[in-house]
Design a protein around this motif. Structure first.
Motif, short mmCIF file in Angstrom:
data_model
loop_
_atom_site.label_atom_id
_atom_site.label_comp_id
_atom_site.label_asym_id
_atom_site.label_seq_id
_atom_site.Cartn_x
_atom_site.Cartn_y
_atom_site.Cartn_z
N ILE A 83 22.86 5.75 12.91
CA ILE A 83 21.72 6.08 12.06
C ILE A 83 20.96 7.26 12.66
CG2 ILE A 83 19.57 5.23 11.05
CD1 ILE A 83 20.80 2.42 11.09
N PRO A 84 20.75 8.31 11.89
CA PRO A 84 19.99 9.46 12.40
C PRO A 84 18.56 9.04 12.77
CG PRO A 84 21.13 10.03 10.37
CD PRO A 84 21.26 8.54 10.54
N LYS A 85 18.08 9.59 13.85
CA LYS A 85 16.75 9.26 14.37
C LYS A 85 15.66 9.40 13.30
CE LYS A 85 13.65 10.59 18.13
NZ LYS A 85 13.58 11.43 19.36
N GLU A 86 15.75 10.46 12.51
CA GLU A 86 14.68 10.71 11.54
C GLU A 86 14.62 9.65 10.43
OE1 GLU A 86 18.20 13.19 10.06
OE2 GLU A 86 17.22 12.96 12.00
N LYS A 87 15.66 8.84 10.29
CA LYS A 87 15.65 7.79 9.27
C LYS A 87 15.20 6.43 9.81
CE LYS A 87 18.88 9.74 6.09
NZ LYS A 87 19.45 9.34 4.84
N ILE A 88 14.97 6.35 11.11
CA ILE A 88 14.61 5.08 11.75
C ILE A 88 13.09 4.93 11.75
CG2 ILE A 88 14.72 3.70 13.85
CD1 ILE A 88 17.31 5.30 14.54
N THR A 89 12.61 3.84 11.15
CA THR A 89 11.17 3.56 11.14
C THR A 89 10.88 2.33 12.00
OG1 THR A 89 11.33 2.07 9.24
CG2 THR A 89 10.97 4.44 8.76
N ARG A 90 9.62 2.21 12.38
CA ARG A 90 9.18 1.04 13.14
C ARG A 90 9.49 -0.24 12.36
NH1 ARG A 90 5.59 0.70 17.12
NH2 ARG A 90 4.77 2.77 16.68
N GLU A 91 9.25 -0.23 11.07
CA GLU A 91 9.47 -1.41 10.24
C GLU A 91 10.95 -1.80 10.22
OE1 GLU A 91 7.78 1.34 9.27
OE2 GLU A 91 5.75 0.52 9.38
N ILE A 105 21.10 -1.60 20.68
CA ILE A 105 20.73 -0.31 20.12
C ILE A 105 20.88 0.70 21.26
CG2 ILE A 105 18.92 1.10 19.06
CD1 ILE A 105 17.65 -1.53 18.04
N TYR A 106 21.62 1.77 20.98
CA TYR A 106 21.85 2.80 22.00
C TYR A 106 22.12 4.12 21.31
CZ TYR A 106 26.54 1.13 20.82
OH TYR A 106 27.66 0.72 20.14
N GLY A 107 21.96 5.19 22.05
CA GLY A 107 22.20 6.52 21.51
C GLY A 107 23.68 6.87 21.50
N THR A 108 24.01 7.93 20.80
CA THR A 108 25.41 8.35 20.76
C THR A 108 25.79 9.20 21.96
OG1 THR A 108 24.84 10.22 19.37
CG2 THR A 108 25.62 8.25 18.25
N GLU A 109 24.83 9.87 22.58
CA GLU A 109 25.12 10.69 23.76
C GLU A 109 25.16 9.84 25.03
OE1 GLU A 109 25.92 13.97 23.61
OE2 GLU A 109 25.79 13.76 21.43
N ASN A 110 24.10 9.10 25.28
CA ASN A 110 24.02 8.23 26.47
C ASN A 110 24.24 6.78 26.05
OD1 ASN A 110 23.40 10.34 28.26
ND2 ASN A 110 21.27 10.29 27.59
N PHE A 111 25.45 6.52 25.55
CA PHE A 111 25.74 5.22 24.94
C PHE A 111 25.80 4.06 25.93
CE2 PHE A 111 29.68 7.53 25.58
CZ PHE A 111 30.45 6.62 26.29
N LEU A 112 25.81 4.33 27.21
CA LEU A 112 25.81 3.24 28.20
C LEU A 112 24.38 2.86 28.62
CD1 LEU A 112 28.86 4.25 30.42
CD2 LEU A 112 28.77 2.60 28.55
N GLU A 113 23.40 3.55 28.09
CA GLU A 113 22.00 3.24 28.37
C GLU A 113 21.40 2.58 27.13
OE1 GLU A 113 19.76 6.54 29.94
OE2 GLU A 113 21.49 7.20 31.11
N ARG A 122 13.77 -6.77 24.45
CA ARG A 122 12.48 -6.09 24.55
C ARG A 122 11.71 -6.28 23.25
NH1 ARG A 122 14.41 -0.14 26.42
NH2 ARG A 122 12.59 0.07 27.70
N ASN A 123 10.44 -6.07 23.32
CA ASN A 123 9.55 -6.11 22.17
C ASN A 123 9.95 -4.99 21.19
OD1 ASN A 123 7.20 -4.88 20.77
ND2 ASN A 123 6.12 -6.63 21.66
N PRO A 124 9.99 -5.29 19.88
CA PRO A 124 10.37 -4.26 18.90
C PRO A 124 9.54 -2.99 18.96
CG PRO A 124 10.39 -6.41 17.87
CD PRO A 124 9.80 -6.60 19.24
N ASP A 125 8.24 -3.11 19.25
CA ASP A 125 7.40 -1.91 19.36
C ASP A 125 7.84 -1.05 20.55
OD1 ASP A 125 5.80 -2.34 17.12
OD2 ASP A 125 4.42 -3.62 18.24
N GLU A 130 10.81 3.76 22.51
CA GLU A 130 11.91 4.37 23.25
C GLU A 130 12.75 5.28 22.33
OE1 GLU A 130 12.71 4.27 26.60
OE2 GLU A 130 10.73 3.33 26.77
N ILE A 131 12.94 4.85 21.10
CA ILE A 131 13.68 5.67 20.14
C ILE A 131 12.90 6.96 19.86
CG2 ILE A 131 14.42 5.83 17.72
CD1 ILE A 131 15.18 2.82 17.96
N GLU A 132 11.60 6.82 19.61
CA GLU A 132 10.77 7.98 19.30
C GLU A 132 10.79 9.02 20.41
OE1 GLU A 132 6.83 6.40 18.32
OE2 GLU A 132 7.06 7.49 16.42
N LYS A 133 10.70 8.58 21.66
CA LYS A 133 10.60 9.56 22.75
C LYS A 133 11.96 10.03 23.26
CE LYS A 133 10.08 6.45 26.69
NZ LYS A 133 9.20 5.94 27.71
#
Length: 170
Positions: A83-91, A105-113, A122-125, A130-133
């Protein structure tokens, strides 16, 4: 594990993936998805004993276009959607983690993190923060299940959720 147990387990997961592939091809076509044939997937990782470990052996999986894959490892059945970052919302993150606590949930570049790992939740917020930053542009949302019927049910729930939040390209 004895050899016959390994043999039986591999036959089980491959057999169930072939059946699930046929079932999902029919169910998902009207929803705008294309289900590709089952393939042998190499160069994957599995989370065992607290860490991601490389699988040098193949496992069965198939693509759900756009953006997804369904498969089985020696540990579990799974699906994963990019899912592209710009389409991911807090909700979306809050509802995803509520519905699918057995997930990653992990990124496509650093998929082992992991940004989220059900072994150390972890707490959803915090997850959304972490996704935002993150510098990642695409995130993988992966869900595990004990068997093919359970993963089919969860996949259909996920598609409904993703459509509601417009995270899929269909």
């Amino acid at each position: 594990m004895r050899m016959i147990e390994i043999h039986n387990h591999l036959n089980k997961i491959w057999g169930e993936i072939f059946e699930l592939n046929e079932v999902l091809r029919e169910k998902l076509r009207p929803l705008g998805f294309k289900v590709e044939p089952v393939e042998e997937v190499f160069n994957a990782y599995i989370f065992l004993e607290g860490e991601w470990r490389e699988m040098l052996y193949p496992h069965p999986a198939f693509e759900i276009k756009p953006q997804g894959e369904v498969g089985a490892t020696i540990q579990s059945f799974y699906f994963v959607f990019a899912i592209p970052k710009e389409k991911i919302t807090r909700e979306f993150v809050v509802e995803f983690l509520k519905k699918f606590p057995q997930s990653y949930i992990y990124g496509t570049e650093n998929f082992l993190e992991d940004i989220y790992n059900h072994n150390t939740p972890r707490n959803p917020d915090e997850v959304y923060g972490e996704i935002e930053k993150s510098q990642e542009q695409v995130f993988q949302f992966e869900v595990e299940a004990k068997d093919s019927q359970d993963i089919e049910n969860k996949l259909l729930e996920f598609i409904e959720l993703a459509k509601r939040y417009e995270t899929l390209e269909i």
